[in-house]
Design a protein around this motif. Structure first.
Motif, mmCIF file in Angstrom:
data_model
loop_
_atom_site.group_PDB
_atom_site.id
_atom_site.type_symbol
_atom_site.label_atom_id
_atom_site.label_comp_id
_atom_site.label_asym_id
_atom_site.label_seq_id
_atom_site.Cartn_x
_atom_site.Cartn_y
_atom_site.Cartn_z
ATOM 1 N N ILE A 71 0.843 -1.192 0.000
ATOM 2 C CA ILE A 71 0.000 0.000 0.000
ATOM 3 C C ILE A 71 0.877 1.240 0.000
ATOM 4 N N ASP A 72 0.558 2.182 -0.899
ATOM 5 C CA ASP A 72 1.190 3.491 -0.845
ATOM 6 C C ASP A 72 0.115 4.522 -0.514
ATOM 7 N N GLU A 73 0.401 5.803 -0.759
ATOM 8 C CA GLU A 73 -0.524 6.845 -0.345
ATOM 9 C C GLU A 73 -1.816 6.865 -1.159
ATOM 10 N N GLN A 74 -1.859 6.185 -2.306
ATOM 11 C CA GLN A 74 -3.033 6.234 -3.168
ATOM 12 C C GLN A 74 -3.621 4.875 -3.521
ATOM 13 N N ARG A 75 -2.795 3.843 -3.531
ATOM 14 C CA ARG A 75 -3.226 2.579 -4.113
ATOM 15 C C ARG A 75 -2.896 1.381 -3.223
ATOM 16 N N ILE A 76 -3.674 0.337 -3.436
ATOM 17 C CA ILE A 76 -3.413 -0.978 -2.867
ATOM 18 C C ILE A 76 -2.972 -1.879 -4.020
ATOM 19 N N TYR A 77 -1.848 -2.540 -3.876
ATOM 20 C CA TYR A 77 -1.344 -3.441 -4.912
ATOM 21 C C TYR A 77 -1.407 -4.870 -4.374
#
Length: 402
Positions: A298-304
């Motif tokens: 997880i980053d500040e915008q997306r879940i991978y």
């Protein structure tokens, strides 16, 4: 096979044979899955191997979830037999090496330590557990054993260090907290007995705001007070078994470590759902249909995440809606993704590494290494990427943009 906990279950009037994909041997050509290789990528950056070394892997080539750890300019690596090494991140030179296998009998035969899960480096120690229900703390200066402790069950996931405690999730459904300095057991909490039918893995705990979050192979997620070892809340994410049904239904459950961001816990449930829960109460904020087989990133915008077809998916962090899907690697068993120099990096069981743009899933670089298979995710330290192959070779990789 060690990946499958059980292959045969006796049922009234019926012998049920469960074939795990990692344990099956195909004898007929029509039963063999064809691996489709990705078309050659026009590299937009230059991956370069700057050093390699071996951890002297044992010859059994059994599946291992061991992975590297980086800390304070060092890379720590191990194999299941019992070899643990400290390597300088800059050049791969060995600082120290220790053998945790045991000598028994008059001929001093070595018996494997069965190290598993992975290494965690923190402060003056590195920690690693074993399938023999042992946890080791090694001095990071010379590799000597600072303390060794017998615990309640096999350690199949990496230890977590938080609030001066070493947190372990063992194979018998226990979460234990040990004193970081001497290994004294501070508390033990049962989060539910494992499914009779399950894969040989357990999730590592996550910690935040004085709590420990851990999921089990029956789709239950639990929050525990890190200081008192008291259960705060539990949430059943997978459908409960009906009376008289079999634990075989839990075979779809995937062991993935919960990810905590601010006051939200993100976790993959075994019933094919990605779930976001409130950290304080355990209440579900939202859920989306999504079968995942690897740990979330997880980053500040997306879940991978990697789904059960080994496709790479990017989802919106606020609601789980799909942003893009990368499906050009069918049947390649991908590792969990990591972030490196602003890109996603995944590896596969064909010995290849892939650099991917986070915004749209476009491949920008590919690097393949012959006679190699990667099963665990790489780790990042500064401008280098480190990964350990199944045969025990450690690679340090750097890349630069054109």
């Amino acid at each position: 096979m060690r990946l499958c906990k059980y292959l045969l279950i006796g049922l009234p009037g019926l012998m049920l044979v469960i074939l795990c994909s990692a344990c099956s041997l195909f004898k007929n050509p029509e039963d063999t899955v064809k691996i489709v290789l990705l078309h050659t990528i026009k590299n937009r950056c230059i991956p370069k191997i700057i050093w390699t070394t071996s951890v002297n892997n044992d010859s059994s080539n059994l599946y291992s979830n061991l992975h590297l750890s980086c800390y304070d300019g060092m890379v720590y690596t191990a194999n299941s037999f019992g070899i643990v090494k400290a390597l300088y991140a800059t050049n791969g030179k060995e600082k120290w090496k220790i053998d945790l296998s045991k000598k028994i009998g008059i001929f001093s035969k070595h018996v494997s330590a069965l190290l598993s899960g992975g290494i965690t480096a923190n402060g003056n120690y590195i920690y690693i557990g074993s399938e023999r229900a042992q946890i080791y703390a090694l001095n990071n200066k010379d590799g000597s054993i600072a303390w060794q402790k017998s615990i309640s069950g096999e350690v199949l996931s990496r230890p977590i260090v938080s609030n001066n405690l070493v947190l372990l999730h063992t194979s018998n459904g226990m979460v234990q907290a040990l004193d970081q300095k001497n290994g004294a057991i501070k508390w033990s909490v049962s989060i539910g007995t494992p499914a009779v039918m399950s894969f040989r893995s357990e999730t590592a705990p996550s910690s935040a705001l004085g709590g420990v979050i851990v999921s089990n192979d029956k789709g239950r997620i639990s929050a525990i007070s890190i200081q008192q070892g008291q259960l705060i809340w539990q949430q059943q994410l997978s459908q409960m078994l009906l009376d008289g049904s079999s634990d075989i239904e839990y075979l779809r459950n995937i062991d993935t470590t919960p990810v905590i961001l601010k006051d939200i816990v993100y976790v993959l449930a075994g019933n094919g759902k990605l779930v976001a829960l409130d950290l304080h109460s355990g209440q579900i904020r939202w859920e989306r249909e999504m079968h995942g087989v690897r740990n979330l990133l997880i980053d500040e915008q997306r879940i991978y995440l990697i789904n059960d077809n080994y496709q790479i998916n990017a989802l919106h962090i606020n609601n789980g809606l799909s942003l893009w899907n990368q499906n050009h690697l069918p049947h390649h068993k991908l590792t969990s993704p990591v972030l490196f120099n602003g890109y996603l990096v995944v590896c596969d069981n064909q010995g290849c590494l892939y650099w991917i743009k986070r915004s749209n899933g476009q491949y920008i670089a590919q690097q393949c290494i012959l006679n190699t298979s990667f099963q665990t995710a790489p780790i990042v330290l500064s401008d280098k990427l480190f990964i350990q192959s199944q045969n025990g070779t450690v690679y340090a990789i750097r890349f630069q943009k054109y």
